[in-house]
Design an enzyme around this catalytic site. Sequence first.
Site, PDB file in Angstrom:
ATOM      1  N   LYS A  35       0.834  -1.202   0.000  1.00 26.39           N
ATOM      2  CA  LYS A  35       0.000   0.000   0.000  1.00 26.39           C
ATOM      3  C   LYS A  35       0.873   1.258   0.000  1.00 26.39           C
ATOM      4  O   LYS A  35       0.663   2.184  -0.776  1.00 26.39           O
ATOM      5  CB  LYS A  35      -0.878  -0.046   1.265  1.00 26.39           C
ATOM      6  CG  LYS A  35      -2.102   0.809   1.184  1.00 26.39           C
ATOM      7  CD  LYS A  35      -2.904   0.720   2.456  1.00 26.39           C
ATOM      8  CE  LYS A  35      -3.988  -0.327   2.394  1.00 26.39           C
ATOM      9  NZ  LYS A  35      -4.841  -0.302   3.592  1.00 26.39           N
ATOM     10  N   GLU A 138     -16.125   9.159  12.248  1.00 22.71           N
ATOM     11  CA  GLU A 138     -16.389   9.729  10.912  1.00 22.71           C
ATOM     12  C   GLU A 138     -17.771   9.303  10.453  1.00 22.71           C
ATOM     13  O   GLU A 138     -18.285   8.280  10.894  1.00 22.71           O
ATOM     14  CB  GLU A 138     -15.295   9.295   9.924  1.00 22.71           C
ATOM     15  CG  GLU A 138     -14.985   7.800   9.895  1.00 22.71           C
ATOM     16  CD  GLU A 138     -16.025   6.947   9.226  1.00 22.71           C
ATOM     17  OE1 GLU A 138     -16.696   7.457   8.327  1.00 22.71           O
ATOM     18  OE2 GLU A 138     -16.176   5.760   9.613  1.00 22.71           O
ATOM     19  N   PHE A 139     -18.330  10.110   9.556  1.00 24.26           N
ATOM     20  CA  PHE A 139     -19.654   9.790   9.003  1.00 24.26           C
ATOM     21  C   PHE A 139     -19.601   9.847   7.487  1.00 24.26           C
ATOM     22  O   PHE A 139     -20.417  10.492   6.855  1.00 24.26           O
ATOM     23  CB  PHE A 139     -20.711  10.754   9.557  1.00 24.26           C
ATOM     24  CG  PHE A 139     -20.842  10.698  11.049  1.00 24.26           C
ATOM     25  CD1 PHE A 139     -21.616   9.713  11.652  1.00 24.26           C
ATOM     26  CD2 PHE A 139     -20.161  11.589  11.855  1.00 24.26           C
ATOM     27  CE1 PHE A 139     -21.715   9.628  13.042  1.00 24.26           C
ATOM     28  CE2 PHE A 139     -20.258  11.525  13.246  1.00 24.26           C
ATOM     29  CZ  PHE A 139     -21.041  10.546  13.832  1.00 24.26           C
ATOM     30  N   LYS A 188     -22.004   7.383  16.948  1.00 21.85           N
ATOM     31  CA  LYS A 188     -21.669   6.687  15.706  1.00 21.85           C
ATOM     32  C   LYS A 188     -22.490   5.400  15.559  1.00 21.85           C
ATOM     33  O   LYS A 188     -23.098   5.137  14.521  1.00 21.85           O
ATOM     34  CB  LYS A 188     -20.166   6.383  15.679  1.00 21.85           C
ATOM     35  CG  LYS A 188     -19.709   5.517  14.543  1.00 21.85           C
ATOM     36  CD  LYS A 188     -19.910   6.207  13.189  1.00 21.85           C
ATOM     37  CE  LYS A 188     -19.722   5.257  12.036  1.00 21.85           C
ATOM     38  NZ  LYS A 188     -18.512   5.432  11.308  1.00 21.85           N
ATOM     39  N   PHE A 234     -32.315   6.831   2.545  1.00 26.69           N
ATOM     40  CA  PHE A 234     -32.199   5.478   3.111  1.00 26.69           C
ATOM     41  C   PHE A 234     -33.533   4.750   3.184  1.00 26.69           C
ATOM     42  O   PHE A 234     -33.798   3.972   4.082  1.00 26.69           O
ATOM     43  CB  PHE A 234     -31.472   5.507   4.468  1.00 26.69           C
ATOM     44  CG  PHE A 234     -29.988   5.487   4.260  1.00 26.69           C
ATOM     45  CD1 PHE A 234     -29.367   6.576   3.673  1.00 26.69           C
ATOM     46  CD2 PHE A 234     -29.233   4.380   4.579  1.00 26.69           C
ATOM     47  CE1 PHE A 234     -28.011   6.563   3.401  1.00 26.69           C
ATOM     48  CE2 PHE A 234     -27.868   4.348   4.310  1.00 26.69           C
ATOM     49  CZ  PHE A 234     -27.260   5.449   3.727  1.00 26.69           C
ATOM     50  N   GLY A 238     -34.249  -2.975  -1.454  1.00 27.86           N
ATOM     51  CA  GLY A 238     -33.340  -3.688  -2.339  1.00 27.86           C
ATOM     52  C   GLY A 238     -32.895  -5.018  -1.777  1.00 27.86           C
ATOM     53  O   GLY A 238     -33.663  -5.737  -1.131  1.00 27.86           O
ATOM     54  N   CYS A 245     -19.402  -1.469   7.169  1.00 24.35           N
ATOM     55  CA  CYS A 245     -19.868  -0.757   8.374  1.00 24.35           C
ATOM     56  C   CYS A 245     -21.169  -1.303   8.960  1.00 24.35           C
ATOM     57  O   CYS A 245     -21.167  -1.815  10.086  1.00 24.35           O
ATOM     58  CB  CYS A 245     -20.010   0.717   8.067  1.00 24.35           C
ATOM     59  SG  CYS A 245     -18.487   1.424   7.425  1.00 24.35           S
TER      60      CYS A 245
HETATM   61  C1  UGA Z   1     -22.130   3.958   6.122  1.00 19.00           C
HETATM   62  C2  UGA Z   1     -22.825   5.245   6.595  1.00 19.00           C
HETATM   63  O1  UGA Z   1     -23.762   5.680   5.600  1.00 19.00           O
HETATM   64  C3  UGA Z   1     -21.802   6.355   6.859  1.00 19.00           C
HETATM   65  O2  UGA Z   1     -22.466   7.497   7.402  1.00 19.00           O
HETATM   66  C4  UGA Z   1     -20.779   5.828   7.886  1.00 19.00           C
HETATM   67  O3  UGA Z   1     -19.799   6.793   8.173  1.00 19.00           O
HETATM   68  C5  UGA Z   1     -20.107   4.592   7.307  1.00 19.00           C
HETATM   69  O4  UGA Z   1     -21.114   3.597   7.073  1.00 19.00           O
HETATM   70  C6  UGA Z   1     -19.109   4.095   8.325  1.00 19.00           C
HETATM   71  O5  UGA Z   1     -19.520   3.666   9.407  1.00 19.00           O
HETATM   72  O6  UGA Z   1     -17.906   4.272   8.108  1.00 19.00           O
HETATM   73  P1  UGA Z   1     -21.226   3.050   3.764  1.00 19.00           P
HETATM   74  O7  UGA Z   1     -21.077   1.731   4.464  1.00 19.00           O
HETATM   75  O8  UGA Z   1     -20.105   3.565   2.944  1.00 19.00           O
HETATM   76  O9  UGA Z   1     -21.542   4.215   4.848  1.00 19.00           O
HETATM   77  O10 UGA Z   1     -22.456   2.911   2.779  1.00 19.00           O
HETATM   78  P2  UGA Z   1     -23.981   3.397   2.716  1.00 19.00           P
HETATM   79  O11 UGA Z   1     -24.132   4.382   1.609  1.00 19.00           O
HETATM   80  O12 UGA Z   1     -24.474   3.795   4.024  1.00 19.00           O
HETATM   81  O13 UGA Z   1     -24.690   2.038   2.253  1.00 19.00           O
HETATM   82  C7  UGA Z   1     -24.651   0.866   3.068  1.00 19.00           C
HETATM   83  C8  UGA Z   1     -25.463  -0.245   2.449  1.00 19.00           C
HETATM   84  O14 UGA Z   1     -26.846   0.043   2.520  1.00 19.00           O
HETATM   85  C9  UGA Z   1     -25.176  -0.523   0.967  1.00 19.00           C
HETATM   86  O15 UGA Z   1     -25.092  -1.911   0.773  1.00 19.00           O
HETATM   87  C10 UGA Z   1     -26.370   0.044   0.223  1.00 19.00           C
HETATM   88  O16 UGA Z   1     -26.647  -0.666  -0.937  1.00 19.00           O
HETATM   89  C11 UGA Z   1     -27.474  -0.148   1.272  1.00 19.00           C
HETATM   90  N1  UGA Z   1     -28.578   0.827   1.160  1.00 19.00           N
HETATM   91  C12 UGA Z   1     -28.362   2.139   1.422  1.00 19.00           C
HETATM   92  C13 UGA Z   1     -29.853   0.379   0.831  1.00 19.00           C
HETATM   93  O17 UGA Z   1     -30.091  -0.823   0.599  1.00 19.00           O
HETATM   94  N2  UGA Z   1     -30.879   1.279   0.792  1.00 19.00           N
HETATM   95  C14 UGA Z   1     -30.680   2.597   1.043  1.00 19.00           C
HETATM   96  O18 UGA Z   1     -31.692   3.361   1.006  1.00 19.00           O
HETATM   97  C15 UGA Z   1     -29.401   3.038   1.369  1.00 19.00           C
END
Ligand code: UGA
Length: 402
Positions: A35, A138-139, A188, A234, A238, A245
């Site tokens: 890396k 982080e978020f 978190k 959200f 699906g 996460c």
């Molecule tokens: C998530 C959180 O959204 C972030 O705020 C957080 O910081 C991060 O985890 C973390 O803890 O580091 P992430 O895992 O990158 O982020 O992805 P998301 O966009 O939240 O999606 C997570 C999953 O949910 C994906 O598989 C997505 O397909 C699914 N999803 C999301 C749905 O099925 N429906 C939705 O409406 C939204």
Amino acid sequence: MKIGVVGLGYVGLVTAGVLSFQGYDVIGIDIDENKINLLKNKRLPIYEPGLSEIIFSDKSKIYFTNSYEDLRDREIIFIAVPTPSVNNEIDLSYVVNASKSISSLNKNCTIVIRSTVVPGTAKKVMGLTNLNVISNPEFMREGNAVYDTLHPDRIVVGGKNAEIVANIWRFTNSPAIITTNENAELIKYASNSFLATKISFINEIANLCEKIPGCDIEIVAKGMGLDPRIGDKFLKAGLGFGGSCFPKDTKAIASFAESLKVELKIVKDAIEVNDERIQHAMEMIKESAANKDISVLGVAFKENTDDVRESRSLLLIKELIKNDYNVSYYDPVVKEEIENAYRCKTAEECIAKNENIVIATEWPLFREYERIMENKIVIDLRRILDHKKIKNYRGVGLGPKS
Ligand code: UGA
């Protein structure tokens, strides 16, 4: 201010990149030599839109290393190492080891925990290192990580002198919550668990929609989301939530709560509903597909990422293979070879290969191929296509025609 970042995964790299771009002197460290070599050659070990532009910008003052020695002069050291799930419980060993390595070399720095950790971890690290430890979860969403770090909805910092870290992020102009370590740590988990619950909730309503002629989860979710108390984010039904996460964090907080004799029933149900999504998808495929030759579009755990950790799509592909389906698959970014499946080089190739098409990841790009799927059997597990345009369409949350 001299900043160090330990752990150069998504969280660490983006944190290091954004802070160096803002003018901080940053040293990023990771134990993975490959890396570091990639980064030294101005190549990213991950796919993350916009990250390359900031991290390798002439404006960024950033140095990558394998050696903790280089952290001796750092004033603030962010820890962004993994906190994996082992038997549904959080494994804090990477955080603990990184903290010990830091404190053995540098007695004057402040440690900032950016990894997701259960309440009490910062205090534990303080006890182990005799250093001040500030919690700063982080978020950021993968795929939007740079944007989310530059424009977060809020900054959460906890612990003694937490203002120091709030000031580092002041350029974002985002509201800051300055609180205890424990509150910051729990904010978190509560946030991720709530979002995961929202997804499982809408997926349950989608199951119901599928049984009611005339119902469509897309319209139901839209109607719900217009109420600002619910919100429209959200609520996309699906194949369920994956990634590094939500699956890990929901399990970790449920088992942490159990250790305190508290049962998080809703979080546990959200996990269970999510676990059932693969079998639900399998039933839809068994009912709709013309035969056992199937093309799956999407492997990443969601759009705009090459990450396949806990990817629902990958789990589905494996389940299909286990059930003797001949699977061809395509993802715009993930190039991983999957045993006993055929990786197509283009979406067109994947679509042309079979009569049955499954959409498993919500890449918006797949909409561009809607026209060539018109006469196929399409099982849309992410509801990204216009069902009226496909002759033989089956979608999550879409009830029979009324
Ligand atoms: C998530 C959180 O959204 C972030 O705020 C957080 O910081 C991060 O985890 C973390 O803890 O580091 P992430 O895992 O990158 O982020 O992805 P998301 O966009 O939240 O999606 C997570 C999953 O949910 C994906 O598989 C997505 O397909 C699914 N999803 C999301 C749905 O099925 N429906 C939705 O409406 C939204």
